[in-house]
Design a protein around this motif. Sequence first.
Motif, short mmCIF file in Angstrom:
data_model
loop_
_atom_site.label_atom_id
_atom_site.label_comp_id
_atom_site.label_asym_id
_atom_site.label_seq_id
_atom_site.Cartn_x
_atom_site.Cartn_y
_atom_site.Cartn_z
N ILE A 261 0.79 -1.23 0.00
CA ILE A 261 0.00 0.00 0.00
C ILE A 261 0.83 1.28 0.00
O ILE A 261 0.32 2.36 -0.35
CB ILE A 261 -0.96 0.00 1.23
N ALA A 262 2.10 1.21 0.36
CA ALA A 262 2.89 2.43 0.64
C ALA A 262 2.92 3.39 -0.54
O ALA A 262 2.77 4.61 -0.36
CB ALA A 262 4.30 2.06 1.06
N LEU A 263 3.14 2.91 -1.76
CA LEU A 263 3.34 3.80 -2.90
C LEU A 263 2.04 4.35 -3.48
O LEU A 263 2.06 5.16 -4.39
CB LEU A 263 4.13 3.08 -3.99
N ASP A 265 -1.87 6.32 -2.84
CA ASP A 265 -2.40 7.38 -1.99
C ASP A 265 -3.65 6.92 -1.25
O ASP A 265 -4.41 7.73 -0.71
CB ASP A 265 -2.71 8.63 -2.83
N THR A 266 -3.86 5.61 -1.22
CA THR A 266 -5.06 5.05 -0.59
C THR A 266 -5.06 5.29 0.92
O THR A 266 -4.02 5.22 1.57
CB THR A 266 -5.11 3.52 -0.86
N THR A 267 -6.24 5.58 1.44
CA THR A 267 -6.40 5.74 2.89
C THR A 267 -6.16 4.40 3.58
O THR A 267 -6.63 3.36 3.12
CB THR A 267 -7.82 6.24 3.22
N VAL A 268 -5.42 4.43 4.69
CA VAL A 268 -5.09 3.21 5.44
C VAL A 268 -5.65 3.33 6.84
O VAL A 268 -5.52 4.38 7.49
CB VAL A 268 -3.57 3.00 5.50
N LEU A 269 -6.27 2.26 7.32
CA LEU A 269 -6.77 2.21 8.71
C LEU A 269 -5.97 1.14 9.44
O LEU A 269 -6.01 -0.03 9.08
CB LEU A 269 -8.26 1.87 8.73
N ILE A 270 -5.22 1.56 10.46
CA ILE A 270 -4.38 0.64 11.23
C ILE A 270 -5.12 0.28 12.52
O ILE A 270 -5.48 1.16 13.31
CB ILE A 270 -3.01 1.27 11.55
N LEU A 271 -5.33 -1.02 12.73
CA LEU A 271 -6.08 -1.51 13.88
C LEU A 271 -5.14 -2.27 14.80
O LEU A 271 -4.15 -2.87 14.34
CB LEU A 271 -7.22 -2.41 13.42
N GLY A 272 -5.43 -2.29 16.07
CA GLY A 272 -4.61 -3.05 16.99
C GLY A 272 -4.74 -2.55 18.42
O GLY A 272 -5.18 -1.43 18.67
N ILE A 410 -5.12 -2.56 8.15
CA ILE A 410 -3.96 -3.36 8.56
C ILE A 410 -4.09 -3.59 10.06
O ILE A 410 -4.15 -2.64 10.83
CB ILE A 410 -2.63 -2.64 8.26
N THR A 411 -4.12 -4.87 10.47
CA THR A 411 -4.22 -5.19 11.89
C THR A 411 -2.84 -5.56 12.42
O THR A 411 -2.20 -6.48 11.92
CB THR A 411 -5.20 -6.36 12.12
N VAL A 412 -2.38 -4.80 13.42
CA VAL A 412 -1.07 -5.07 14.03
C VAL A 412 -1.28 -6.12 15.12
O VAL A 412 -2.08 -5.91 16.03
CB VAL A 412 -0.47 -3.78 14.62
N GLY A 523 3.67 -11.28 -10.35
CA GLY A 523 3.55 -9.82 -10.47
C GLY A 523 4.05 -9.08 -9.25
O GLY A 523 4.42 -9.68 -8.24
N PRO A 524 4.04 -7.74 -9.35
CA PRO A 524 4.59 -6.91 -8.25
C PRO A 524 3.82 -7.01 -6.95
O PRO A 524 4.33 -6.67 -5.90
CB PRO A 524 4.52 -5.49 -8.83
N LYS A 525 2.55 -7.43 -7.02
CA LYS A 525 1.76 -7.57 -5.81
C LYS A 525 1.41 -9.03 -5.54
O LYS A 525 0.48 -9.33 -4.80
CB LYS A 525 0.48 -6.73 -5.91
N GLY A 526 2.16 -9.95 -6.16
CA GLY A 526 1.87 -11.36 -6.03
C GLY A 526 2.49 -11.98 -4.79
O GLY A 526 3.41 -11.45 -4.17
N ALA A 527 2.01 -13.18 -4.45
CA ALA A 527 2.48 -13.88 -3.26
C ALA A 527 3.93 -14.30 -3.39
O ALA A 527 4.67 -14.30 -2.41
CB ALA A 527 1.57 -15.09 -3.00
N ALA A 528 4.36 -14.66 -4.61
CA ALA A 528 5.75 -15.11 -4.80
C ALA A 528 6.74 -14.03 -4.41
O ALA A 528 7.76 -14.30 -3.74
CB ALA A 528 5.96 -15.53 -6.26
#
Length: 556
Positions: A261-263, A265-272, A410-412, A523-528
């Motif tokens: 998500i870093a690059l 501009d999406t809003t991020v909600l950090i939970l924890g 994102i849940t910490v 791909g750039p967002k893939g699991a590998a």
Amino acid sequence: MEKPGGSGNRGGATQGESNPPVDCSSCGPNSSTLEERLRFEMLLSEISSVYSNLPVEEVDKTIESGLQRLGEFLGADRCNLVQFSEDGSRVLVFHSWIHDDAKPDPGFIAPDHNLFPWFAKMFHLGKVVQFSHLDDLPAEAATDITALLALRIKSQVSVPISVGGHVFGTLSLATVRSYRSWPDELVPRLRLVGEIFANALVRKQKELQIRKAFQQIKELNEELAADCTYLREEIDLNYDVHHIIGQSLPLKRVLAKIQQIALTDTTVLILGETGTGKELVARAIHAASQRRDRPMVKVNCASLPANLIESELFGHEKGAFTSAQVRQIGRFEFADRNTLFLDEIGELPLESQAKLLRVLQEGEFERLGSSRTLKVDVRIVAATNRDLEEEVRKGRFRQDLWYRLNIFPITVPPLRERTEDIPLLINLFVNKFGRKLGKSIRRIPAGVMKSLQAYDWPGNVRELENVIERAAINTVGPSLQLLDNLKSSLVTEKTAAPRLTLEEAERSHILQVLADTNGRIEGPKGAALILGINHSTLRARMRKLGIHIRRISDAD
């Protein structure tokens, strides 16, 4: 004798004036009386003296007053000062005085180089142009003569003025009601007066440039001062902004999401839970983003009184409320083209949530006490230890705001779910507080480490850090001496989770990463890429472990 600007009369001499107009010939070598020459010299001296400490705001009107005095004294009908552009192609400033009986015809246009090409050529060669009659001008000045006829000028003297070795402009005297001769001795005096005027204009322009530069510096200083406030907060951080310590699977999932998500501009909600390091995750997102050139702007919504939080977020104008003695920009305005971290967003009062929603949706707001709408480009990262969905059900949090914030949660994980990270964190904190206290703590006894790992840590990483700081203060010698009796924790001891085999752990981790990437392998967002292996290797491991993409949602 009249002083500059004293009468304010822009026409001819007023009735009963003590200094009648003087014919220009009286200023030449054949002056009729010494008295008239002395009067002229005194006039030049007076005009010169007023500019020594003249405020820049008064330069223009004082020049026009000086032109009036000069024109009236010499019996001219018009007197003007022209400044050229640096390349000499345009007229920049035009100051003039015109006798009441010599007003131009309707439609009069100020002198321009296009109207006077021969004059312009002479001026830039540094030559004086003077004539008693239009017939005195050469044939190549035909265009200029046409313009002079339109202006009804009969006689004129124009003296080029130089400042700093460059032609600044001209000072001109002209008549329209009679023909007049211009003695040679008048030219150096006019040049002297013109240079006085020109230097006053140059000083004015430079001072205005300096004022503008100072204003820009002031604005930059205010911005830098605000930046320094945030940088000091950065320096005081308890954690390393650029490194999140840990190697556990739950933490690696958090790091993978940060990378995803870093690059954007999406809003991020950090939970924890409290103390898990939500702010550190926010800073890691900002540090890896395209907005990392400026320090992240932070607002702790829980630490501000309800009546001040809108002022803090959106700013206020002077007088907006009783204690608003000066205008103040808010955190949203300061965070333009930056990241704004809204910590403890669940504590935001309902009345402020509507304004926040508008900024998130439209990127615009008004300062308190102002009707002017401001637009900003702000990336929002919010954090909370509350269950916002439950808060929505209880009517304490707006549902539409929750939807707007909950785009990429994102849940910490709490520390009890990442016990394998505890030894790394302990070593980090022991080294940190050892340096701070000037102690050399080189050993952590096995019993101490076992006790720390067995504890449930309801306060998470923050509580662990506090326990290690107290232990470091208590330690005498090279071995860490634990001060706290962790067995007395009020948290109910939980049954240890069953240990997984290596194959089970690998299968669980691959399933979780595939779930996080919505089943994408390449791909750039893939699991590998997140797992750090080739996509063909990942497919082979999936086949061996019996993992099928279509069954991921069921397995998860």
